[in-house]
Design a protein around this motif. Sequence first.
Motif, mmCIF file in Angstrom:
data_model
loop_
_atom_site.group_PDB
_atom_site.id
_atom_site.type_symbol
_atom_site.label_atom_id
_atom_site.label_comp_id
_atom_site.label_asym_id
_atom_site.label_seq_id
_atom_site.Cartn_x
_atom_site.Cartn_y
_atom_site.Cartn_z
ATOM 1 N N MET A 10 145.121 54.872 -4.513
ATOM 2 C CA MET A 10 145.988 53.767 -4.127
ATOM 3 C C MET A 10 145.465 52.422 -4.621
ATOM 4 S SD MET A 10 148.475 55.304 -2.892
ATOM 5 C CE MET A 10 149.340 53.774 -2.661
ATOM 6 N N VAL A 11 144.168 52.307 -4.853
ATOM 7 C CA VAL A 11 143.637 51.075 -5.446
ATOM 8 C C VAL A 11 144.213 50.883 -6.840
ATOM 9 C CG1 VAL A 11 141.564 49.991 -6.395
ATOM 10 C CG2 VAL A 11 141.523 50.950 -4.084
ATOM 11 N N THR A 12 144.164 51.926 -7.653
ATOM 12 C CA THR A 12 144.628 51.772 -9.031
ATOM 13 C C THR A 12 146.150 51.809 -9.131
ATOM 14 O OG1 THR A 12 144.446 54.150 -9.523
ATOM 15 C CG2 THR A 12 142.502 52.777 -9.922
ATOM 16 N N ARG A 13 146.833 52.534 -8.235
ATOM 17 C CA ARG A 13 148.295 52.543 -8.259
ATOM 18 C C ARG A 13 148.861 51.165 -7.976
ATOM 19 N NH1 ARG A 13 150.839 57.756 -5.255
ATOM 20 N NH2 ARG A 13 152.375 56.166 -4.733
ATOM 21 N N LYS A 14 148.108 50.332 -7.273
ATOM 22 C CA LYS A 14 148.560 48.969 -7.003
ATOM 23 C C LYS A 14 147.957 47.977 -8.001
ATOM 24 C CE LYS A 14 149.136 49.788 -2.031
ATOM 25 N NZ LYS A 14 150.606 49.809 -2.038
ATOM 26 N N ALA A 15 146.655 48.063 -8.214
ATOM 27 C CA ALA A 15 145.985 47.069 -9.052
ATOM 28 C C ALA A 15 146.376 47.188 -10.518
ATOM 29 C CB ALA A 15 144.469 47.183 -8.896
ATOM 30 N N ALA A 16 146.522 48.412 -11.024
ATOM 31 C CA ALA A 16 146.799 48.580 -12.453
ATOM 32 C C ALA A 16 148.138 47.956 -12.871
ATOM 33 C CB ALA A 16 146.739 50.053 -12.840
ATOM 34 N N PRO A 17 149.261 48.243 -12.194
ATOM 35 C CA PRO A 17 150.504 47.587 -12.600
ATOM 36 C C PRO A 17 150.485 46.086 -12.374
ATOM 37 C CG PRO A 17 150.845 48.859 -10.595
ATOM 38 C CD PRO A 17 149.501 49.235 -11.135
ATOM 39 N N ALA A 18 149.827 45.643 -11.293
ATOM 40 C CA ALA A 18 149.753 44.198 -11.041
ATOM 41 C C ALA A 18 149.017 43.493 -12.169
ATOM 42 C CB ALA A 18 149.059 43.939 -9.707
ATOM 43 N N LEU A 19 147.864 44.012 -12.550
ATOM 44 C CA LEU A 19 147.074 43.396 -13.617
ATOM 45 C C LEU A 19 147.781 43.518 -14.958
ATOM 46 C CD1 LEU A 19 143.527 44.665 -12.560
ATOM 47 C CD2 LEU A 19 144.447 42.352 -12.271
ATOM 48 N N ALA A 20 148.410 44.660 -15.212
ATOM 49 C CA ALA A 20 149.122 44.848 -16.475
ATOM 50 C C ALA A 20 150.292 43.878 -16.597
ATOM 51 C CB ALA A 20 149.626 46.287 -16.584
ATOM 52 N N ALA A 21 150.926 43.553 -15.475
ATOM 53 C CA ALA A 21 152.060 42.623 -15.480
ATOM 54 C C ALA A 21 151.624 41.179 -15.673
ATOM 55 C CB ALA A 21 152.838 42.751 -14.172
ATOM 56 N N GLY A 22 150.332 40.903 -15.476
ATOM 57 C CA GLY A 22 149.831 39.538 -15.610
ATOM 58 C C GLY A 22 149.545 38.862 -14.285
ATOM 59 N N CYS A 23 149.641 39.607 -13.173
ATOM 60 C CA CYS A 23 149.287 39.057 -11.869
ATOM 61 C C CYS A 23 147.772 39.071 -11.679
ATOM 62 C CB CYS A 23 149.930 39.882 -10.750
ATOM 63 S SG CYS A 23 151.730 39.818 -10.719
ATOM 64 N N THR A 24 147.293 38.204 -10.806
ATOM 65 C CA THR A 24 145.925 38.306 -10.314
ATOM 66 C C THR A 24 146.006 38.844 -8.888
ATOM 67 O OG1 THR A 24 146.019 35.975 -9.644
ATOM 68 C CG2 THR A 24 145.015 36.487 -11.783
ATOM 69 N N VAL A 25 144.910 39.441 -8.395
ATOM 70 C CA VAL A 25 145.027 40.210 -7.158
ATOM 71 C C VAL A 25 143.900 39.912 -6.174
ATOM 72 C CG1 VAL A 25 146.183 42.079 -8.412
ATOM 73 C CG2 VAL A 25 143.731 42.213 -7.999
ATOM 74 N N VAL A 26 144.257 40.108 -4.899
ATOM 75 C CA VAL A 26 143.287 40.160 -3.806
ATOM 76 C C VAL A 26 143.548 41.462 -3.072
ATOM 77 C CG1 VAL A 26 142.433 39.103 -1.678
ATOM 78 C CG2 VAL A 26 143.250 37.653 -3.569
ATOM 79 N N LEU A 27 142.564 42.337 -3.035
ATOM 80 C CA LEU A 27 142.740 43.659 -2.451
ATOM 81 C C LEU A 27 141.985 43.782 -1.137
ATOM 82 C CD1 LEU A 27 142.993 47.058 -4.113
ATOM 83 C CD2 LEU A 27 141.232 46.808 -2.363
ATOM 84 N N LYS A 28 142.653 44.363 -0.136
ATOM 85 C CA LYS A 28 142.007 44.704 1.135
ATOM 86 C C LYS A 28 142.071 46.212 1.314
ATOM 87 C CE LYS A 28 143.454 45.504 5.156
ATOM 88 N NZ LYS A 28 142.487 46.581 5.520
ATOM 89 N N PRO A 29 140.926 46.910 1.234
ATOM 90 C CA PRO A 29 140.935 48.355 1.463
ATOM 91 C C PRO A 29 140.923 48.679 2.949
ATOM 92 C CG PRO A 29 138.720 47.638 0.913
ATOM 93 C CD PRO A 29 139.598 46.413 0.842
ATOM 94 N N ALA A 30 141.257 49.904 3.291
ATOM 95 C CA ALA A 30 141.245 50.348 4.679
ATOM 96 C C ALA A 30 139.830 50.305 5.235
ATOM 97 C CB ALA A 30 141.797 51.764 4.782
ATOM 98 N N LYS A 31 139.713 49.994 6.521
ATOM 99 C CA LYS A 31 138.389 49.858 7.141
ATOM 100 C C LYS A 31 137.623 51.175 7.151
ATOM 101 C CE LYS A 31 140.061 50.687 11.872
ATOM 102 N NZ LYS A 31 140.152 50.141 13.247
#
Length: 484
Positions: free
Chosen positions: A159-180
């Motif tokens: 789920m980290v890469t399923r979200k981060a990869a398209p966001a970064l590929a689209a040109g977005c920058t990201v802040v990720l919060k993983p599950a505790k």
Amino acid sequence: MSDKYSSKWNFMWIFGQKVTLPVTVAVRNPATGEVTGHVPKGGQAETTLAIEAAWRSFPQWSRMPAKDRAVYLLDWADRILDNREELAALLTQEQGKPLAEARGEIEGAAEFVRWYAEEGKRAYGELIPASRPRQRILVMRQPVGVAGLITPWNFPAAMVTRKAAPALAAGCTVVLKPAKQTPQIAVALFQHLMDTGIPAGVANLVTGDAVAIGGALLSDPRVRKISFTGSTEVGKNLMRQAADQVKRLSLELGGNAPVIVFPDADLDKAANAIVSNKFENCGQVCNGINVIYVHKEIAGPLTEKIVTLVKRLKIGNGMDPEVTMGPLIDETARAKVEAYVADAVEKGARVRTGGYRLETGGCQFGSFYAPTVLEGVTREMALTREEVFGPVAPVVEFESEEEVLAYSNETSFGLAAYFFTRDTSRVFRMAEGLEFGMVAVNGTSLSVPQAPFGGIKESGTGREGGHHGLEDYMEYKYVALTLE
């Protein structure tokens, strides 16, 4: 537990730097109860710093040609694969799933990164025929901005890469919060991303207080997009909070997936596919089967086949290479499964196998529950209407196609559905009639990078996978040009 696991991933990522804090949160192995590590207990202040870093980095990253962004992503995918064994072991120790499943998840995570590295180059615009001479109508696709990514504990690497990869590929920058429960694998994956030399601030990660971190992401106007995977209850709350800024949302929420087996199906194929899906990750899968609808003509034979396969599962610590099913994530999850089974038995269901806690033979320190098959299940029982999220397979008999279609669609959820038949006409009737975002026919596997994963109704909005997943991180801009 050795120092290797207690301290190696005890940091966050903000503006390309490792950030530690004096207050930490312990991470425990659900198979043993042991502490496998610690992560910083970040909150609003750290999240605000991460948002600032992402916001400042957005102009440079968004204007970078897609092919140049792809270089970083392809390097990231290679690094994930080169370190798959260490990452899989880390994943198993903090999440509990068998090592073979963890290894498959790591490889799948890399596959998503590689696919979006290429798909980002194909974010095409449009030139629309004009309404009058000397007019040109253009449609541009541009990244939405800073994206807040909130990932779950059941597939904490994928789920980290399923979200981060398209966001970064689209040109977005990201802040990720993983599950505790499972933050270390996210920290480790971001370590490999940072090792690519990606510009500082493009990707940030904050661990700790979920309420404080989520609140900061939702309240800060610089965050223009939130992508969340988790419970429907939390998803609804995020929607309410996001409304204040009309913040864009992608939500992948709960499910109540039926599998329907018709009399003409290949019963061996159906049984194997059902058990593979139902007991993967100890039943903790959002698109996992929740209810098994079996035509009354084949209910007996199919149930016998399922029970036989379930009895062959080996339960225990996922680090044991022979183990095929690990523990539930924690005691709360186990108690919930127990309650569902107790309710069903009280109302007349019969336990064919399982139906109890596992507390001996190496399972005494973890949150283990025996893989369970119930027959004689009726739709008045709670586990047919609510998401069990555990290793329980309830079998419900039906008589007609119309009846089972109505039963399946009654749920407020609409993530995934499965059915088995050899009748081509029925394939189209059922695929079109089932009110779910994803339908699998004669199989139970759905997650691939090139297809849009997501649900309808109370199972969420937006898609992950395919070009649809890239579009979720982009805006359309219409330009009307009049030539001089």
